[in-house]
Design a protein around this motif. Structure first.
Motif, PDB file in Angstrom:
ATOM      1  N   ARG A 199       2.001 -32.023 -26.956  1.00 42.45           N
ATOM      2  CA  ARG A 199       0.610 -31.727 -26.601  1.00 42.45           C
ATOM      3  C   ARG A 199      -0.052 -30.791 -27.611  1.00 42.45           C
ATOM      4  N   PHE A 200       0.726 -29.865 -28.180  1.00 37.40           N
ATOM      5  CA  PHE A 200       0.157 -28.942 -29.167  1.00 37.40           C
ATOM      6  C   PHE A 200      -0.288 -29.702 -30.415  1.00 37.40           C
ATOM      7  N   ILE A 201       0.560 -30.624 -30.890  1.00 37.19           N
ATOM      8  CA  ILE A 201       0.204 -31.368 -32.103  1.00 37.19           C
ATOM      9  C   ILE A 201      -0.935 -32.344 -31.817  1.00 37.19           C
ATOM     10  N   GLU A 202      -0.948 -32.901 -30.621  1.00 39.98           N
ATOM     11  CA  GLU A 202      -2.045 -33.804 -30.240  1.00 39.98           C
ATOM     12  C   GLU A 202      -3.378 -33.056 -30.260  1.00 39.98           C
ATOM     13  N   ARG A 203      -3.408 -31.858 -29.677  1.00 44.19           N
ATOM     14  CA  ARG A 203      -4.657 -31.086 -29.633  1.00 44.19           C
ATOM     15  C   ARG A 203      -5.085 -30.641 -31.031  1.00 44.19           C
ATOM     16  N   ALA A 204      -4.137 -30.218 -31.840  1.00 41.67           N
ATOM     17  CA  ALA A 204      -4.473 -29.782 -33.197  1.00 41.67           C
ATOM     18  C   ALA A 204      -5.062 -30.932 -34.014  1.00 41.67           C
ATOM     19  N   THR A 205      -4.505 -32.114 -33.840  1.00 41.21           N
ATOM     20  CA  THR A 205      -5.019 -33.290 -34.551  1.00 41.21           C
ATOM     21  C   THR A 205      -6.466 -33.555 -34.164  1.00 41.21           C
ATOM     22  N   ARG A 206      -6.759 -33.474 -32.875  1.00 39.34           N
ATOM     23  CA  ARG A 206      -8.134 -33.726 -32.421  1.00 39.34           C
ATOM     24  C   ARG A 206      -9.089 -32.649 -32.940  1.00 39.34           C
ATOM     25  N   LEU A 207      -8.626 -31.408 -33.053  1.00 42.56           N
ATOM     26  CA  LEU A 207      -9.479 -30.333 -33.585  1.00 42.56           C
ATOM     27  C   LEU A 207      -9.880 -30.625 -35.026  1.00 42.56           C
ATOM     28  N   VAL A 208      -8.917 -31.064 -35.830  1.00 44.75           N
ATOM     29  CA  VAL A 208      -9.227 -31.367 -37.236  1.00 44.75           C
ATOM     30  C   VAL A 208     -10.127 -32.592 -37.323  1.00 44.75           C
ATOM     31  N   GLU A 209      -9.840 -33.604 -36.523  1.00 44.38           N
ATOM     32  CA  GLU A 209     -10.676 -34.813 -36.539  1.00 44.38           C
ATOM     33  C   GLU A 209     -12.117 -34.501 -36.155  1.00 44.38           C
ATOM     34  N   ALA A 210     -12.298 -33.507 -35.262  1.00 42.83           N
ATOM     35  CA  ALA A 210     -13.632 -33.129 -34.810  1.00 42.83           C
ATOM     36  C   ALA A 210     -14.317 -32.145 -35.758  1.00 42.83           C
ATOM     37  N   GLY A 211     -13.628 -31.756 -36.832  1.00 42.42           N
ATOM     38  CA  GLY A 211     -14.204 -30.810 -37.778  1.00 42.42           C
ATOM     39  C   GLY A 211     -14.153 -29.370 -37.302  1.00 42.42           C
ATOM     40  N   GLU A 212     -13.362 -29.092 -36.254  1.00 45.71           N
ATOM     41  CA  GLU A 212     -13.256 -27.719 -35.727  1.00 45.71           C
ATOM     42  C   GLU A 212     -12.130 -26.938 -36.388  1.00 45.71           C
ATOM     43  N   ALA A 213     -11.320 -27.604 -37.181  1.00 50.45           N
ATOM     44  CA  ALA A 213     -10.292 -26.960 -38.002  1.00 50.45           C
ATOM     45  C   ALA A 213     -10.160 -27.790 -39.268  1.00 50.45           C
ATOM     46  N   ASP A 214      -9.563 -27.193 -40.300  1.00 50.08           N
ATOM     47  CA  ASP A 214      -9.522 -27.849 -41.611  1.00 50.08           C
ATOM     48  C   ASP A 214      -8.154 -28.411 -41.967  1.00 50.08           C
ATOM     49  N   ALA A 215      -7.111 -27.909 -41.344  1.00 49.59           N
ATOM     50  CA  ALA A 215      -5.753 -28.351 -41.666  1.00 49.59           C
ATOM     51  C   ALA A 215      -4.840 -27.998 -40.507  1.00 49.59           C
ATOM     52  N   ILE A 216      -3.671 -28.638 -40.494  1.00 53.73           N
ATOM     53  CA  ILE A 216      -2.649 -28.375 -39.481  1.00 53.73           C
ATOM     54  C   ILE A 216      -1.411 -27.838 -40.179  1.00 53.73           C
ATOM     55  N   CYS A 217      -0.815 -26.806 -39.597  1.00 50.51           N
ATOM     56  CA  CYS A 217       0.465 -26.281 -40.064  1.00 50.51           C
ATOM     57  C   CYS A 217       1.389 -26.234 -38.852  1.00 50.51           C
ATOM     58  N   THR A 218       2.522 -26.909 -38.924  1.00 55.00           N
ATOM     59  CA  THR A 218       3.347 -27.066 -37.728  1.00 55.00           C
ATOM     60  C   THR A 218       4.605 -26.204 -37.773  1.00 55.00           C
ATOM     61  N   ALA A 219       4.844 -25.482 -36.678  1.00 59.89           N
ATOM     62  CA  ALA A 219       6.133 -24.829 -36.453  1.00 59.89           C
ATOM     63  C   ALA A 219       7.115 -25.893 -35.966  1.00 59.89           C
ATOM     64  N   PRO A 220       8.418 -25.641 -36.022  1.00 55.74           N
ATOM     65  CA  PRO A 220       9.391 -26.711 -35.775  1.00 55.74           C
ATOM     66  C   PRO A 220       9.447 -27.177 -34.329  1.00 55.74           C
ATOM     67  N   LEU A 221       9.664 -28.486 -34.172  1.00 56.21           N
ATOM     68  CA  LEU A 221       9.924 -29.048 -32.846  1.00 56.21           C
ATOM     69  C   LEU A 221      11.342 -29.589 -32.805  1.00 56.21           C
ATOM     70  N   SER A 222      11.820 -29.858 -31.607  1.00 54.41           N
ATOM     71  CA  SER A 222      13.125 -30.474 -31.409  1.00 54.41           C
ATOM     72  C   SER A 222      12.920 -31.948 -31.103  1.00 54.41           C
ATOM     73  N   LYS A 223      13.463 -32.811 -31.948  1.00 52.59           N
ATOM     74  CA  LYS A 223      13.331 -34.255 -31.707  1.00 52.59           C
ATOM     75  C   LYS A 223      13.974 -34.632 -30.384  1.00 52.59           C
ATOM     76  N   GLU A 224      15.093 -33.981 -30.050  1.00 55.47           N
ATOM     77  CA  GLU A 224      15.792 -34.277 -28.802  1.00 55.47           C
ATOM     78  C   GLU A 224      14.940 -33.892 -27.598  1.00 55.47           C
ATOM     79  N   ALA A 225      14.286 -32.726 -27.665  1.00 56.93           N
ATOM     80  CA  ALA A 225      13.418 -32.301 -26.569  1.00 56.93           C
ATOM     81  C   ALA A 225      12.187 -33.196 -26.474  1.00 56.93           C
ATOM     82  N   LEU A 226      11.656 -33.600 -27.625  1.00 60.85           N
ATOM     83  CA  LEU A 226      10.517 -34.519 -27.652  1.00 60.85           C
ATOM     84  C   LEU A 226      10.886 -35.822 -26.945  1.00 60.85           C
ATOM     85  N   HIS A 227      12.061 -36.345 -27.245  1.00 60.05           N
ATOM     86  CA  HIS A 227      12.519 -37.586 -26.609  1.00 60.05           C
ATOM     87  C   HIS A 227      12.772 -37.378 -25.115  1.00 60.05           C
ATOM     88  N   ALA A 228      13.318 -36.204 -24.766  1.00 55.23           N
ATOM     89  CA  ALA A 228      13.573 -35.914 -23.349  1.00 55.23           C
ATOM     90  C   ALA A 228      12.281 -35.882 -22.543  1.00 55.23           C
TER      91      ALA A 228
END
Length: 335
Positions: A104-133
């Motif tokens: 959800r964090f990356i989804e919201r950040a993407t929409r912010l940049v697409e809307a021109g409310e932010a200029d770039a995204i910088c991501t802290a690490p996620l767990s692929k296993e937790a994402l899949h869970a």
């Protein structure tokens, strides 16, 4: 009043059970980071406060629903608060709650940049296993961002001290990677890398392309002619554009030559061919850049480090460098 042209960088908190919250709080305490950009964390304000308490940080976390009203004042961490992480949520443990949050964090950040409310995204690490869970079946950030932006093909570029590497294939098995490599794909990856370097200020980048087999096949001695079939036509097509592209070259010596300064970019054919040298050179200072997206995205080049999460000892160096790279690539505009 002078307009603030520092780019707004949306920093996603990543997996809340990992080191993301604490490396964000560490990095945003650095004056040099504040001088570079306006940092806007997309995550969970309470979790950031918890990380700040672990660190003994004096930073105040301000929860917001939208970027409007954010001041980016000294001593303040602006957070788009999605409120997804429950109080007392444990550090260091795999959790579908954290996996859902990271999506959800990356989804919201993407929409912010697409809307021109932010200029770039910088991501802290996620767990692929937790994402899949949590039900989100993506190999990682790169593929997730491609899905969210409707981008059919992207490339992963890793940047470490003295070395940049772009990958033709990433999160697939080695046999599948060799099968997937073909001249059109190799040419498109080289083109994406060339465009990124030109944008970052290298006018005429020198690009070295790895072979697939040992010694780049040594004129057919090793392998089944993969270099001649899959790589040489792409190199020839790029050279016909007037670009400085050499290859296929033996990977074992190409990486050494690149760190010596002979090349600005190495094109790796598969995941470990490119990741190994980068991580030897600088796991703490490495940066992951997703190339080919309609949004700028950089990332730390390390994982969630569950074993040390919540202890306040994680190194924020890779995040600081990822923020620096995001600023270098971001468009300049006033908000």
């Amino acid at each position: 009043m002078t307009q603030d042209t520092r780019p707004i960088v949306a920093i996603t908190m990543g997996d809340a059970s990992g080191i993301g919250p604490e490396i964000i709080m560490k990095a945003l305490a650095r004056p040099e980071v504040r001088a570079l950009c306006r940092p806007l964390v997309v995550g969970d304000a309470a979790r950031l406060r918890e990380a700040g308490a672990i660190l003994g940080s004096a930073l105040e976390v301000v929860a917001r629903q939208t970027p409007q009203g954010a001041t980016y004042a000294e001593g303040v961490v602006e957070c788009i608060d999605l409120g997804l992480i429950p109080a007392g949520h444990p550090f260091g443990q795999l959790s579908p709650v954290s996996g859902e949050g990271s999506y959800r964090f990356i989804e919201r950040a993407t929409r912010l940049v697409e809307a021109g409310e932010a200029d770039a995204i910088c991501t802290a690490p996620l767990s692929k296993e937790a994402l899949h869970a949590a039900g989100h079946k993506y190999p990682g950030h790169t593929e997730l961002l491609a899905h969210l932006t409707g981008t059919p093909e992207v490339s992963m570029m890793l940047v470490a001290p003295r070395l940049r590497v772009i990958h033709v294939t990433t999160h697939i098995g080695l046999v599948d990677a060799i099968r997937k490599i073909e001249p059109g794909l190799v040419e498109r990856v080289i083109a994406r890398g060339h465009a990124t370097l030109v944008k970052s200020g290298i006018a005429d980048p020198r690009i070295g392309v790895c072979g697939i087999n040992p010694h780049a096949g040594e004129n057919g001695l090793f392998g089944q002619g993969e270099e001649a079939e899959k790589i040489i036509p792409a190199v020839q097509a790029c050279r016909a554009r007037g670009w400085k592209v050499d290859g296929p070259l033996p990977a074992d010596t190409l990486f050494f030559r690149a760190t010596r300064g002979d090349f600005d970019l190495v094109v790796a054919m598969y995941h470990d061919q490119g990741h190994g040298p980068v991580k030897v050179l600088g796991l703490e200072a490495g940066v992951n850049i997703t190339v080919g997206l309609p949004v700028i995205r950089t990332s730390v080049d390390h994982g969630t480090a569950f074993d040390i999460a919540g202890k306040g000892v994680a190194d924020d160096g890779s995040l600081v460098e990822a923020l620096r790279q995001a600023v270098d690539l971001a468009p300049r505009r006033a908000h």
